[in-house]
Enzyme design. Structure first.
Site, PDB file in Angstrom:
ATOM      1  N   GLY A 267       0.774  -1.667   0.031  1.00 35.87           N
ATOM      2  CA  GLY A 267       0.252   0.019   0.077  1.00 35.87           C
ATOM      3  C   GLY A 267       1.214   1.246  -0.005  1.00 35.87           C
ATOM      4  O   GLY A 267       0.229   2.662  -0.327  1.00 35.87           O
ATOM      5  N   GLU A 301       3.980  -6.825   0.943  1.00 38.15           N
ATOM      6  CA  GLU A 301       3.553  -6.960  -0.550  1.00 38.15           C
ATOM      7  C   GLU A 301       3.165  -5.861  -1.948  1.00 38.15           C
ATOM      8  O   GLU A 301       1.928  -5.217  -2.137  1.00 38.15           O
ATOM      9  CB  GLU A 301       1.775  -7.952  -0.262  1.00 38.15           C
ATOM     10  N   PRO A 302       4.038  -4.779  -1.839  1.00 38.37           N
ATOM     11  CA  PRO A 302       4.319  -4.449  -2.472  1.00 38.37           C
ATOM     12  C   PRO A 302       3.978  -4.175  -3.913  1.00 38.37           C
ATOM     13  O   PRO A 302       3.960  -5.671  -4.975  1.00 38.37           O
ATOM     14  CB  PRO A 302       5.326  -3.229  -1.975  1.00 38.37           C
ATOM     15  N   GLY A 303       2.711  -3.556  -4.747  1.00 40.36           N
ATOM     16  CA  GLY A 303       3.077  -3.741  -6.258  1.00 40.36           C
ATOM     17  C   GLY A 303       2.659  -2.257  -6.957  1.00 40.36           C
ATOM     18  O   GLY A 303       3.652  -1.934  -7.565  1.00 40.36           O
ATOM     19  N   ARG A 345      -8.036   4.206 -14.471  1.00 41.98           N
ATOM     20  CA  ARG A 345      -7.591   4.825 -12.872  1.00 41.98           C
ATOM     21  C   ARG A 345      -8.454   6.467 -12.549  1.00 41.98           C
ATOM     22  O   ARG A 345      -9.538   6.921 -11.708  1.00 41.98           O
ATOM     23  CB  ARG A 345      -6.511   5.196 -12.345  1.00 41.98           C
ATOM     24  N   TYR A 349     -11.968   6.439 -10.107  1.00 39.70           N
ATOM     25  CA  TYR A 349     -10.533   7.134  -9.154  1.00 39.70           C
ATOM     26  C   TYR A 349     -10.791   8.712  -8.753  1.00 39.70           C
ATOM     27  O   TYR A 349     -10.697   9.450  -7.854  1.00 39.70           O
ATOM     28  CB  TYR A 349      -9.462   6.620  -8.556  1.00 39.70           C
ATOM     29  N   CYS A 377     -17.723   6.668 -25.775  1.00 36.55           N
ATOM     30  CA  CYS A 377     -18.806   7.365 -25.788  1.00 36.55           C
ATOM     31  C   CYS A 377     -19.633   7.350 -24.232  1.00 36.55           C
ATOM     32  O   CYS A 377     -20.642   6.988 -23.987  1.00 36.55           O
ATOM     33  CB  CYS A 377     -19.882   6.509 -26.866  1.00 36.55           C
ATOM     34  N   TYR A 406      -1.946  -1.368 -12.196  1.00 39.91           N
ATOM     35  CA  TYR A 406      -3.663  -1.075 -12.281  1.00 39.91           C
ATOM     36  C   TYR A 406      -3.977   0.320 -13.835  1.00 39.91           C
ATOM     37  O   TYR A 406      -4.936   0.887 -13.742  1.00 39.91           O
ATOM     38  CB  TYR A 406      -3.918  -0.571 -10.993  1.00 39.91           C
TER      39      TYR A 406
END
EC number: 4.1.1.20
Length: 462
Positions: A267, A301-303, A345, A349, A377, A406
């Site tokens: 995170g 657990e980094p992404g 994204r 978000y 559209c 992402y």
């Protein structure tokens, strides 16, 4: 409460300049002749060769960021392992770069396990998370020798026990604890509050851990947490969550229950605009301060933190549309060939991504506000509003920054738009790592029932 979105661009909150955006991203450089480079490759050359939209990733950025996190954990004196969150970017080339650096994997589906195995990350270095693991996925992971399953409910624990026992195996299991800590991030990517679907309530976890230890087919190995994604503004939320985990570990050990390791999740945020995320050394320090005295190995657990800054999305300008005052707007719209189905994204978000022209001339030109939109559209197909940009002609190229996580993994074929190509840059070399999907590819995946084929096509009503 979720962290507020970045304030709109304006006199009191100006967007970073093109120069500032490039300076903060070591893989990028503006060359006076070749324009924007990633490592040593002109991005315009890639656009000419493979077309746009196109994703481009920097191998050396992946290596550098993985190494920075590894060194920070080592420098804090922690016994730690890093398990890259494959959901951020599951490209085989990206996974292979990280596998060569010694990364393990964090996966949330059997498909991701197959992808990480194919890329050379063994199941023995892989953590399986997720609230809805299916029976066939659990069986597959156990058969492959998964390092750890993170259970997220009492029901899942019972299911894993039955599957593992039936296979004559022991499942190495941790309980994912929901510490009810607000990570201060966007509501759609927070995962550690009581109302979120993830994990087991903190107060329920000790009894459930004891239950797990008594079940057949299960080998308890520890506890896990993950409080959210894109956490910026310091490490106080991590310290609060990890402090609660340390309290629980001591309680479980006092009951005579085995705890072999602590999974700290991921995170850690990245600076998309002007955020100031904590450096990996601060995260390592928070882990050391809260969990260090336990003397247990820890896992991360980094992404996004690894993959996000490693990628850009290239797009071409289709046209500029200038509203008129008579129409009630003087807004300038820059319409690109990239769309929300490519980079979701911003529409999902309200995310901010830096947008850079690839041309060195355009990068020095006068700026004026523009809404940057795609051709899909949907009104939501908007990347930016009132973004300071130069005048752009049809065919001009731009790059969306920090699109390595992402991005491609969340793409769709909405509006029958084929998936974009992906390219890896490594020094002065580059290669297509996923060819652009073709319209024929889209149609080839569809089937028409025999009775419709036999009926033919009905004429239009007159």
């Amino acid at each position: 409460m979720a962290a507020p979105l970045p304030a709109p661009q304006g006199a009191d909150n100006p967007d970073p300049s093109f120069e500032d955006l490039i300076a903060a991203r070591p893989a990028l450089r503006m060359d006076a002749q070749d324009g924007l480079l990633m490592e040593e490759v002109p991005l315009a050359r890639i656009a000419r060769e493979v077309g746009t939209p196109a994703w481009v990733y920097s191998a050396n950025t992946l290596r550098r960021r993985y190494g920075a996190l590894r060194d920070a954990l080592k420098g804090a004196g922690l016994s730690a392992s890093i398990h890259y969150a494959a959901k951020a970017n599951d490209s085989q080339a990206v996974l292979r770069v990280l596998a060569a650096e010694g990364a393990g994997a964090d996966i949330v589906s059997a498909g991701e396990l197959r992808a990480t195995l194919a890329a050379g990350i063994p199941a023995a270095a892989t953590v399986f998370s997720g609230v809805g693991k299916q029976a066939h996925e659990i069986a597959f992971a156990l058969a492959e020798g998964i390092f750890q399953l993170n259970a997220e409910s009492a029901e899942e624990i019972e299911m894993i026990s039955a599957i593992a026992s039936g296979m004559g195996l022991e499942a190495p299991m941790s309980i994912r604890v929901n510490p009810d800590v607000d990570a201060g991030t966007h509501a759609k990517i927070t995962t550690g509050r009581a109302e979120n679907k993830f994990g087991i309530a903190f107060d329920d976890a000790p009894e459930l851990y004891a239950r797990m230890a008594a079940l057949p087919g299960i080998r308890p190995v520890g506890i896990a947490t993950h409080i959210g994604s894109q956490i910026t503004g310091g490490v106080s939320a991590y310290r609060a969550a990890y402090g609660r985990l340390a309290e629980m570990v001591r309680d479980l050990q006092a009951r005579g229950l085995p705890v072999r390791r602590v999974d700290c999740g991921g995170g850690l945020g990245i600076p998309y605009r002007d955020e100031v995320p904590a450096p990996p050394e601060a995260l390592a320090g928070a882990i050391k301060a809260t969990l260090g005295e336990l003397g247990l190995p820890v896992m991360l657990e980094p992404g996004r933190w690894i993959a996000g800054p490693a990628g850009v999305l290239l797009a071409s300008v289709i046209l500029q549309k200038q509203g008129t005052q008579k129409q009630g707007t003087g807004r300038r719209f820059v319409v690109l060939d990239a769309a929300m189905n490519d980079l979701a994204r911003p529409s999902m978000y309200d995310a901010w991504h830096g947008i850079l022209p690839l041309s060195p001339i355009a990068a020095k030109a006068a700026l004026s506000p523009a809404d940057v939109v795609g051709p899909v559209c949907e009104s939501g197909d908007t990347f930016a509003r009132e973004r300071p940009l130069p005048m752009l002609d049809p065919g001009d190229l731009v790059a969306f920054l920090d699109a390595g996580a992402y991005g491609a993994v969340m793409s769709s074929t909405y509006n029958a738009r084929p998936l974009a190509a992906e390219v890896l840059v490594d020094g002065n070399r580059h290669a297509v790592i996923r060819p652009r999907q073709t319209p024929e590819d889209l149609l080839a995946q569809q089937r028409i029932p025999d009775w419709l084929m036999a009926a033919g096509t009905a004429p239009l009503a007159s």
